[in-house]
Enzyme design. Structure first.
Site, PDB file in Angstrom:
ATOM      1  N   GLN A 104       0.839  -1.106  -0.053  1.00  0.00           N
ATOM      2  CA  GLN A 104       0.026  -0.015   0.001  1.00  0.00           C
ATOM      3  C   GLN A 104       0.829   1.153   0.042  1.00  0.00           C
ATOM      4  OE1 GLN A 104      -2.181   1.520   3.568  1.00  0.00           O
ATOM      5  NE2 GLN A 104      -4.106   0.950   2.369  1.00  0.00           N
ATOM      6  N   TYR A 186      -6.027   9.973   5.501  1.00  0.00           N
ATOM      7  CA  TYR A 186      -4.773  10.342   4.978  1.00  0.00           C
ATOM      8  C   TYR A 186      -4.834  11.443   3.655  1.00  0.00           C
ATOM      9  CZ  TYR A 186      -3.540   7.326   8.579  1.00  0.00           C
ATOM     10  OH  TYR A 186      -3.682   6.554   9.809  1.00  0.00           O
ATOM     11  N   GLY A 328      -8.203  -8.285   9.111  1.00  0.00           N
ATOM     12  CA  GLY A 328      -7.193  -7.160   9.960  1.00  0.00           C
ATOM     13  C   GLY A 328      -6.991  -7.982  10.920  1.00  0.00           C
ATOM     14  N   ARG A 329      -7.648  -7.416  12.070  1.00  0.00           N
ATOM     15  CA  ARG A 329      -7.378  -7.979  13.409  1.00  0.00           C
ATOM     16  C   ARG A 329      -7.365  -9.406  13.639  1.00  0.00           C
ATOM     17  NH1 ARG A 329     -10.315  -3.111  13.818  1.00  0.00           N
ATOM     18  NH2 ARG A 329      -9.192  -1.481  15.170  1.00  0.00           N
TER      19      ARG A 329
END
Length: 359
Positions: A104, A186, A328-329
């Site tokens: 990424q 971002y 993810g987690r």
């Protein structure tokens, strides 16, 4: 047959299954000196474990296109050749485990120069290896955050070039998928949303103006990224604001444009651009956003957000809500999630020879 463990082909690249790892910052790179932003032993071990666990695609965490683009001084970067050499160790191992390596590419914008999360994540001053953040407008992310320097047109063009240079280095490092980070408040996401973009020039105001920077970055990356390899874009589908924010309607509209500009898959997340908003998180809470993009634009999507169970992931794919799931987690908790899911669903997944006795 299990949808989750069917191969998936984009352009000329085939990903062995649809259980993928979402990019998650580790905040564990060298902070300063010649090895700033360089992937180390932690990163190799972290990503290698998920590859050995059967994950089909690993998207390496937000990797800054410039020193100023880091979220924290401990973020990974890809602005020099030392960083490229360190990444080659990781991509080489991932490929040896039948896992596709992706990266990424990111710029943190006004949310740059903060401490590691486990140290509070507060903005850092120059005496703490911090720097002055940049943004589309002089609007701080939150109380206590610095006012970012408003980017000039020349500054915008320079960052577009940094994304292109980072993509060239990513290819040299052995990555097979590049993802442009346009989510979570971002820099690219800051330009997209009227909550953070108050410009009055050609990069602000109307929808077409606010998406201009994102499309310029995509065009620059696509121009240097090989035609046979896929390009992803990560989006926050909504700011979760009642007004003056980025919306799901905006996401669908942008997705159609991204498809025209050579993006092969939209990685659909949400939030991150507005501080202290209430997000109704629950199992699969972001999946409907991905499903709508897929249904209305035909652009392939990956769904993410509290996807934890094999049967849950299987249902998302078999219902046609997404083309892949990003974990993810759950992959932090269980590096071998894909192998366990395959067993649950009666499917097969790559298992290292060293681990065959555990099958």
């Amino acid at each position: 047959m299990s949808s989750l463990f069917q191969p998936y082909t984009l352009r000329s690249l085939t990903i062995p299954n649809r259980a993928w790892m979402a990019p998650m910052c580790q905040y564990s790179a060298e902070v300063f000196g010649p090895n700033a932003g360089v992937a180390g032993d932690w990163h190799l071990t972290h990503y290698a474990a998920r590859a050995a666990g059967g994950t089909g695609l690993i998207l390496v965490e937000a990797t800054a296109v410039s020193p100023e683009g880091r979220i924290s001084p401990a973020d990974l970067g890809i602005w020099n050749d030392t960083q490229v050499a360190a990444f080659r160790r990781i991509t080489r191992f991932l490929k040896s485990q039948n896992t596709v390596p992706g990266v990424q590419l990111a710029h943190a914008g006004r949310k740059a120069s903060t401490d590691r999360p486990w140290k509070g994540g507060a903005p850092l001053g120059a005496d703490e290896h911090g720097w002055q953040p940049l943004g589309p407008s002089p609007v701080p992310f939150d109380d206590g955050h610095p006012v970012p320097d408003e980017l000039t047109r020349e500054g915008i063009a320079e960052i577009v070039g940094q994304f292109a240079d980072a993509a060239r280095r990513a290819l040299d490092a052995g990555f097979e998928i590049a993802e442009v980070h346009g989510a979570h408040g971002y820099l690219i996401g800051e330009f997209l949303s009227p909550h953070s973009n108050r410009r009055t020039d050609e990069y602000g105001g109307s929808f077409d103006n606010r998406v201009r920077f994102a499309l310029e970055v995509v065009d620059a990356v696509r121009a240097v990224w090989p035609e046979e390899l896929p390009l992803f874009f990560r989006i926050s589908a909504t700011d979760w604001l009642e007004e003056h924010g980025w919306t799901v309607d905006d996401t669908v509209r942008l997705a159609a444009l991204l498809k025209e500009h050579g993006v092969d898959l939209l990685d659909v997340s949400s939030g991150g651009n507005a501080a202290r908003v209430r997000i109704p998180a629950g199992p699969g809470y972001q999946v409907p956003f991905a499903a709508r993009v897929r249904a209305e634009t035909g652009l392939p999507v990956a769904a993410v957000g509290l996807i934890t169970e094999a049967e849950q992931a299987e249902k998302i794919l078999s219902n046609g809500e997404a083309d892949a799931v990003l974990l993810g987690r759950e992959l932090l908790r269980n590096p071998s999630w894909a192998r366990h899911a395959a067993r649950t669903l009666g499917a097969e997944v790559h298992v290292p020879q060293q681990y065959h006795r555990s099958v």
